[in-house]
Design a protein around this motif. Structure first.
Motif, PDB file in Angstrom:
ATOM      1  N   PHE A 173      -8.604  -4.848   2.429  1.00 17.45           N
ATOM      2  CA  PHE A 173      -8.328  -3.917   3.520  1.00 17.45           C
ATOM      3  C   PHE A 173      -7.967  -4.613   4.832  1.00 17.45           C
ATOM      4  O   PHE A 173      -7.351  -4.000   5.706  1.00 17.45           O
ATOM      5  N   THR A 286      -6.125   5.536   5.113  1.00 22.76           N
ATOM      6  CA  THR A 286      -6.876   4.290   4.958  1.00 22.76           C
ATOM      7  C   THR A 286      -8.374   4.553   4.881  1.00 22.76           C
ATOM      8  O   THR A 286      -9.084   3.967   4.049  1.00 22.76           O
ATOM      9  N   ALA A 290     -10.763   3.472   1.890  1.00 18.26           N
ATOM     10  CA  ALA A 290     -11.818   2.510   2.221  1.00 18.26           C
ATOM     11  C   ALA A 290     -13.189   3.080   1.895  1.00 18.26           C
ATOM     12  O   ALA A 290     -14.059   2.375   1.351  1.00 18.26           O
ATOM     13  N   THR A 291     -13.405   4.352   2.210  1.00 22.09           N
ATOM     14  CA  THR A 291     -14.695   4.984   1.919  1.00 22.09           C
ATOM     15  C   THR A 291     -14.944   5.044   0.414  1.00 22.09           C
ATOM     16  O   THR A 291     -16.023   4.688  -0.073  1.00 22.09           O
ATOM     17  N   SER A 293     -13.566   3.272  -2.008  1.00 19.48           N
ATOM     18  CA  SER A 293     -13.709   1.930  -2.568  1.00 19.48           C
ATOM     19  C   SER A 293     -15.079   1.338  -2.245  1.00 19.48           C
ATOM     20  O   SER A 293     -15.745   0.763  -3.121  1.00 19.48           O
ATOM     21  N   TYR A 294     -15.513   1.495  -1.014  1.00 23.67           N
ATOM     22  CA  TYR A 294     -16.809   0.944  -0.605  1.00 23.67           C
ATOM     23  C   TYR A 294     -17.954   1.587  -1.389  1.00 23.67           C
ATOM     24  O   TYR A 294     -18.880   0.900  -1.828  1.00 23.67           O
ATOM     25  N   ALA A 313      -9.064  -0.513  -3.925  1.00 26.98           N
ATOM     26  CA  ALA A 313      -8.776  -1.275  -2.708  1.00 26.98           C
ATOM     27  C   ALA A 313      -7.455  -2.023  -2.854  1.00 26.98           C
ATOM     28  O   ALA A 313      -6.649  -2.079  -1.913  1.00 26.98           O
ATOM     29  N   TRP A 316      -4.512   0.332  -2.404  1.00 26.06           N
ATOM     30  CA  TRP A 316      -4.205   0.608  -1.004  1.00 26.06           C
ATOM     31  C   TRP A 316      -3.426  -0.564  -0.418  1.00 26.06           C
ATOM     32  O   TRP A 316      -2.440  -0.363   0.310  1.00 26.06           O
TER      33      TRP A 316
END
Length: 369
Positions: A173, A286, A290-291, A293-294, A313, A316
């Motif tokens: 990211f 994004t 990101a949320t 994937s995390y 991730a 993206w």
């Protein structure tokens, strides 16, 4: 149909931290409504409908996040769509079309340890086929190679610390944003640098030209220049409009008979999001990825779900290079991955639980007697 699917979710089912997804979809719908007022001819209304469907495909996440529904969808794809691939081989465009049609195979590869052996072998064969069908289909090579690399980590999962997964997540990211900043401030062109590095490792001239040709720098230049010139950097030009393009727009305008030199979309996913919905859309897009994937990387009980988070991730990151924004099987497969990562039910599953879920994927035909 997909607009009403979220309403049919199981009672009590909830997504984790879906606030960014809701904001993203709200902004996509807002831009689509703006586009309905901006569109002025047949081609702009056509672009509005096509691009709006692609932007709002995330509505499917609430359904795909339910294990039983996603299992049924993938099972029907195996039963109905996959057998059609054999006759379609004779009419599909060689290379990239194979990867598009077989996009769900990536999901199966990421969950390969959970699949029954016959199904796992079939998915491996399809992956190998996509990798070697056409060496010039660079995106197909990349999209199908990365899941195989992540699959290799499964037998080694006991020796790989979770902190390393977090580093890989951050790398995916942060890297595109840093490269974009360097390109904007220092004139560093990452596409040229990568192409030169790869070219030095390839001996065959024809293969080197196919694999290393830089087809992205010009797109970035045209998209950014169009946004600045027409003042839609922040909120976008809506899904009804494209970016001004001398390379493609002039030819397109002659063919369809319009006075503009716009190209409604391009091969780079993040540039399409930027053109249609502006910086606001890019930030929300994004945050959604990101949320998701995390959550998968850090808060999953299964190693397979963690690798799905890493692959998300990567996708993206790869959207800065290529990711077609269309309402098709590839786009839906991508949102399936988002759904798995955001689903509390999927993340709560252990590797053993996923194997039970995977055992139900083998399609069974019930004949009426």
């Amino acid at each position: 149909m997909f607009i009403f699917i979220p309403i049919q979710q199981r009672k009590g089912f909830r997504l984790s931290y879906d606030v960014f997804l809701k904001l993203y979809l709200f902004w996509m719908l807002t831009c689509a409504i703006r586009g309905a007022f901006i569109a002025s001819d047949y081609w702009q209304y056509k672009a509005l409908i096509q691009n709006s469907f692609a932007l709002t495909a995330g509505l499917c996440v609430w359904s795909f996040a339910q294990p039983e529904i996603l299992n049924k969808v993938l099972r029907y794809w195996l039963l109905l769509a996959l057998p059609l691939f054999i006759p379609l081989l004779f009419i599909l465009y060689k290379g990239s079309s194979y990867g598009f049609y077989l996009s769900p195979v990536v999901i199966f590869i990421l969950m390969l340890p959970a699949l029954p052996r016959p199904l796992a072998l079939l998915m491996l064969c399809l992956t190998v086929f996509c990798l070697f069908a056409d060496i010039g289909a660079r995106s197909t090579l990349i999209r199908f190679s990365v899941p195989l690399l992540l699959l290799v980590t499964y037998p080694l999962r006991q020796f790989i610390p979770k902190s390393l997964l977090k580093v890989a997540f951050l790398f995916c990211f942060i890297t595109p944003i840093l490269l974009a900043a360097f390109a904007a401030t220092n004139g560093l062109n990452p596409f040229t640098a990568v192409s030169q590095a790869i070219a030095e490792e390839i001996d065959d001239a024809e293969t080197r030209d196919v694999v290393t040709t830089d087809t992205r720098t010009g797109l970035y230049e045209e998209v950014v220049e169009s946004a600045i010139k027409n003042d839609y950097v922040l909120i976008g030009r809506t899904p009804a409009r494209g970016y001004d393009s001398k390379d493609f727009g002039i030819g397109i305008s002659k063919i369809i008979g319009t006075t503009t030199i716009e190209r409604s979309s391009c091969e780079v996913g993040i540039l399409n999001i930027f053109t249609w919905t502006g910086v606001i859309g890019v930030v929300l897009y994004t945050l959604v990825f990101a949320t998701a994937s995390y959550l998968a990387v850090v808060h999953s009980n299964s190693w397979m779900t963690r690798t799905i988070g890493l692959y998300l991730a990567f996708r993206w990151t790869y959207s800065w290079i290529e990711e077609f924004n269309r309402f098709d099987i590839m786009q839906l497969s991508l949102w399936m991955l988002v759904a798995i990562c955001m689903s509390p039910a999927f993340r709560a599953m252990s590797d053993a639980d996923l194997k039970e879920w995977g055992a139900k994927l083998s399609p069974r035909i019930k004949w009426n007697r």
